[in-house]
Motif scaffolding. Sequence first.
Motif, PDB file in Angstrom:
ATOM      1  N   ALA A 288       0.885  -1.056  -0.019  1.00  0.00           N
ATOM      2  CA  ALA A 288      -0.129  -0.153   0.003  1.00  0.00           C
ATOM      3  C   ALA A 288       0.939   1.060  -0.076  1.00  0.00           C
ATOM      4  O   ALA A 288       0.450   2.307  -0.509  1.00  0.00           O
ATOM      5  CB  ALA A 288      -0.828   0.048   1.243  1.00  0.00           C
ATOM      6  N   ALA A 289       2.065   1.255   0.565  1.00  0.00           N
ATOM      7  CA  ALA A 289       3.001   2.406   0.716  1.00  0.00           C
ATOM      8  C   ALA A 289       3.449   2.761  -0.866  1.00  0.00           C
ATOM      9  O   ALA A 289       3.653   3.897  -0.986  1.00  0.00           O
ATOM     10  CB  ALA A 289       4.120   2.007   1.658  1.00  0.00           C
ATOM     11  N   VAL A 290       3.782   1.471  -1.411  1.00  0.00           N
ATOM     12  CA  VAL A 290       4.211   1.863  -2.971  1.00  0.00           C
ATOM     13  C   VAL A 290       3.142   2.339  -3.994  1.00  0.00           C
ATOM     14  O   VAL A 290       3.233   3.260  -4.535  1.00  0.00           O
ATOM     15  CB  VAL A 290       4.829   0.615  -3.370  1.00  0.00           C
ATOM     16  CG1 VAL A 290       5.213   0.797  -4.832  1.00  0.00           C
ATOM     17  CG2 VAL A 290       6.183   0.127  -2.623  1.00  0.00           C
ATOM     18  N   SER A 291       1.781   1.748  -3.730  1.00  0.00           N
ATOM     19  CA  SER A 291       0.856   2.025  -4.524  1.00  0.00           C
ATOM     20  C   SER A 291       0.160   3.446  -4.121  1.00  0.00           C
ATOM     21  O   SER A 291      -0.327   4.162  -4.956  1.00  0.00           O
ATOM     22  CB  SER A 291      -0.202   1.006  -4.453  1.00  0.00           C
ATOM     23  OG  SER A 291      -1.073   1.171  -3.030  1.00  0.00           O
ATOM     24  N   GLY A 292       0.100   3.719  -2.917  1.00  0.00           N
ATOM     25  CA  GLY A 292       0.094   5.218  -2.566  1.00  0.00           C
ATOM     26  C   GLY A 292       0.780   6.365  -2.958  1.00  0.00           C
ATOM     27  O   GLY A 292       0.206   7.356  -3.580  1.00  0.00           O
ATOM     28  N   GLY A 293       2.095   6.164  -3.088  1.00  0.00           N
ATOM     29  CA  GLY A 293       2.914   7.060  -3.779  1.00  0.00           C
ATOM     30  C   GLY A 293       2.553   7.136  -5.197  1.00  0.00           C
ATOM     31  O   GLY A 293       2.699   8.215  -5.601  1.00  0.00           O
ATOM     32  N   LEU A 294       2.234   6.180  -5.853  1.00  0.00           N
ATOM     33  CA  LEU A 294       2.067   6.282  -7.318  1.00  0.00           C
ATOM     34  C   LEU A 294       0.682   6.523  -7.385  1.00  0.00           C
ATOM     35  O   LEU A 294       0.194   7.198  -8.251  1.00  0.00           O
ATOM     36  CB  LEU A 294       1.882   4.725  -7.935  1.00  0.00           C
ATOM     37  CG  LEU A 294       3.459   4.246  -7.779  1.00  0.00           C
ATOM     38  CD1 LEU A 294       3.383   2.685  -8.151  1.00  0.00           C
ATOM     39  CD2 LEU A 294       4.321   4.608  -9.028  1.00  0.00           C
ATOM     40  N   ARG A 295      -0.367   6.529  -6.475  1.00  0.00           N
ATOM     41  CA  ARG A 295      -1.783   7.140  -6.581  1.00  0.00           C
ATOM     42  C   ARG A 295      -1.367   8.675  -6.552  1.00  0.00           C
ATOM     43  O   ARG A 295      -2.454   9.402  -7.184  1.00  0.00           O
ATOM     44  CB  ARG A 295      -2.700   6.640  -5.485  1.00  0.00           C
ATOM     45  CG  ARG A 295      -2.960   5.177  -5.818  1.00  0.00           C
ATOM     46  CD  ARG A 295      -4.173   4.853  -4.622  1.00  0.00           C
ATOM     47  NE  ARG A 295      -4.338   3.418  -4.512  1.00  0.00           N
ATOM     48  CZ  ARG A 295      -5.083   2.943  -3.505  1.00  0.00           C
ATOM     49  NH1 ARG A 295      -6.021   3.686  -2.785  1.00  0.00           N
ATOM     50  NH2 ARG A 295      -5.245   1.640  -3.417  1.00  0.00           N
ATOM     51  N   GLY A 296      -0.615   9.149  -5.990  1.00  0.00           N
ATOM     52  CA  GLY A 296      -0.381  10.603  -6.020  1.00  0.00           C
ATOM     53  C   GLY A 296      -0.259  11.220  -7.384  1.00  0.00           C
ATOM     54  O   GLY A 296      -0.431  12.459  -7.530  1.00  0.00           O
ATOM     55  N   MET A 297       0.275  10.408  -8.322  1.00  0.00           N
ATOM     56  CA  MET A 297       0.284  10.999  -9.543  1.00  0.00           C
ATOM     57  C   MET A 297      -0.871  11.088 -10.334  1.00  0.00           C
ATOM     58  O   MET A 297      -0.998  11.940 -11.462  1.00  0.00           O
ATOM     59  CB  MET A 297       1.275  10.076 -10.599  1.00  0.00           C
ATOM     60  CG  MET A 297       0.564   9.105 -10.865  1.00  0.00           C
ATOM     61  SD  MET A 297       1.487   8.179 -12.116  1.00  0.00           S
ATOM     62  CE  MET A 297       0.382   6.530 -12.533  1.00  0.00           C
ATOM     63  N   VAL A 298      -2.120  10.463 -10.021  1.00  0.00           N
ATOM     64  CA  VAL A 298      -3.221  10.531 -11.010  1.00  0.00           C
ATOM     65  C   VAL A 298      -3.842  11.858 -10.935  1.00  0.00           C
ATOM     66  O   VAL A 298      -4.405  12.222 -12.381  1.00  0.00           O
ATOM     67  CB  VAL A 298      -4.230   9.443 -10.132  1.00  0.00           C
ATOM     68  CG1 VAL A 298      -5.512   9.501 -11.111  1.00  0.00           C
ATOM     69  CG2 VAL A 298      -3.620   8.135 -10.273  1.00  0.00           C
ATOM     70  N   PRO A 299      -3.947  12.823  -9.938  1.00  0.00           N
ATOM     71  CA  PRO A 299      -4.609  14.010 -10.280  1.00  0.00           C
ATOM     72  C   PRO A 299      -3.697  14.822 -11.248  1.00  0.00           C
ATOM     73  O   PRO A 299      -4.294  15.526 -12.000  1.00  0.00           O
ATOM     74  CB  PRO A 299      -4.812  14.749  -8.741  1.00  0.00           C
ATOM     75  CG  PRO A 299      -4.749  13.653  -7.987  1.00  0.00           C
ATOM     76  CD  PRO A 299      -3.936  12.541  -8.441  1.00  0.00           C
TER      77      PRO A 299
END
Length: 417
Positions: free
Chosen positions: A56-67
């Motif tokens: 989740a820590a890795v995916s959360g960092g990547l989710r930050g790019m979506v907006p």
Amino acid sequence: MASPHRILLNAALPLLLTAGAGAVTRLLGTALLGHRSTVQLAAFALVSAVLVPVGAAVSGGLRGMVPFAAACRGRPAEALAVLNDARWLSLGLGTAGAGVMLGVPLIARIGGAPADVSAEFGALPALFAVHVLLSAAGGGANGMLVALGRSRLVLRSSLPSAAVEAVALLLLVPAMGVQGAGVALLLSTALSLTVSNTLLLRLLGGSFLRRPRPREIVRMARVGVPMSATLVVKFTVMGGITYAAARTGAQGAAAHAILISLNGLLGLASVAVGQALTPEIARVSCAREARRLRRAALTIVSAAVLTALLFVGENAARLLTSDPGVLALTVALLPLFAVYALADTCAIVTAAALVGLRSSSWHMLASVTGYGLLAAVMTPVAATWGMTGLWTALPATCALILTLQTVIFARRVRHDH
């Protein structure tokens, strides 16, 4: 504005199929281990309880790019630059996460896991560590495809990788136990990352090998890092719940693993709709449109979960274990599980809306409040009321978080629009 239900469903249906394939493979692994050995199923649950917050820590960092990526539709060079920045951020998180996975045996000892369960870990922590590193280095391609409005392309990488994992589970788990489950996940991860990145490069051209842009990485980190921290807090506490369940015995740990697996199945709609919602929220121009999108998302996922709950019962639990004691405990907890599944699903969707508003710090505050309280009470609750107590605390926590998120969303959407 077109119907928000139609917008979300068009983007979410391919993602739902993707998430469904992944959930089926996870259930298959749980079923194979459950029928092979209750102790091995418990061991797999404990190692997975550490993998989930790390991943989740890795995916959360990547989710930050979506907006940020959602604003780049039609501008391939900018989209690739956003993904490149996100990967520099996730690589740091992934390296730390892999180290945590290697420390699982120590975590198990500190957490009071039964010795017979810990003895079954074998190479599984190391296999999961490699999975985390691969995800950090090559992840984010599917998220970028969704942000660019190409969610159907995600199926081309996800379905073949799920099929490979399923076949590997069937071949390896009967012979290797939990080690086979780890190898199957690693094979699936490698294939998925290879295909998704190839598809993205064909769509956008260019190269991922670019120098980091510190200023842009910091901007993205302000969204991604709080999301990573939120997911780490959530799944670390959920991992703690797994260890609390294990202290009630191997049957309690196995029953908990089954319920968490079933929740993964029921949560497919929230995963898909949440992924579709974030870029759409990021692109709206007024508060009214943002509220309409969130209401539509909540309607879709609530209907999906309530429908799925009609089919989750003793027969579903029976597929995942042959132990009568585990089955009886699982069935007894199903009413509490149903409340938890609905509340958790709605909270996941609202979190996705807050990420779209670039307000993940506020979401982190709500989650830390709820899961902090759960962490404080889970050990005495498990000692006093056992599994029933744990599965009463879980839906209460989700209800609190959802309430806080709703208040925050109403305020942030007025502020931003």
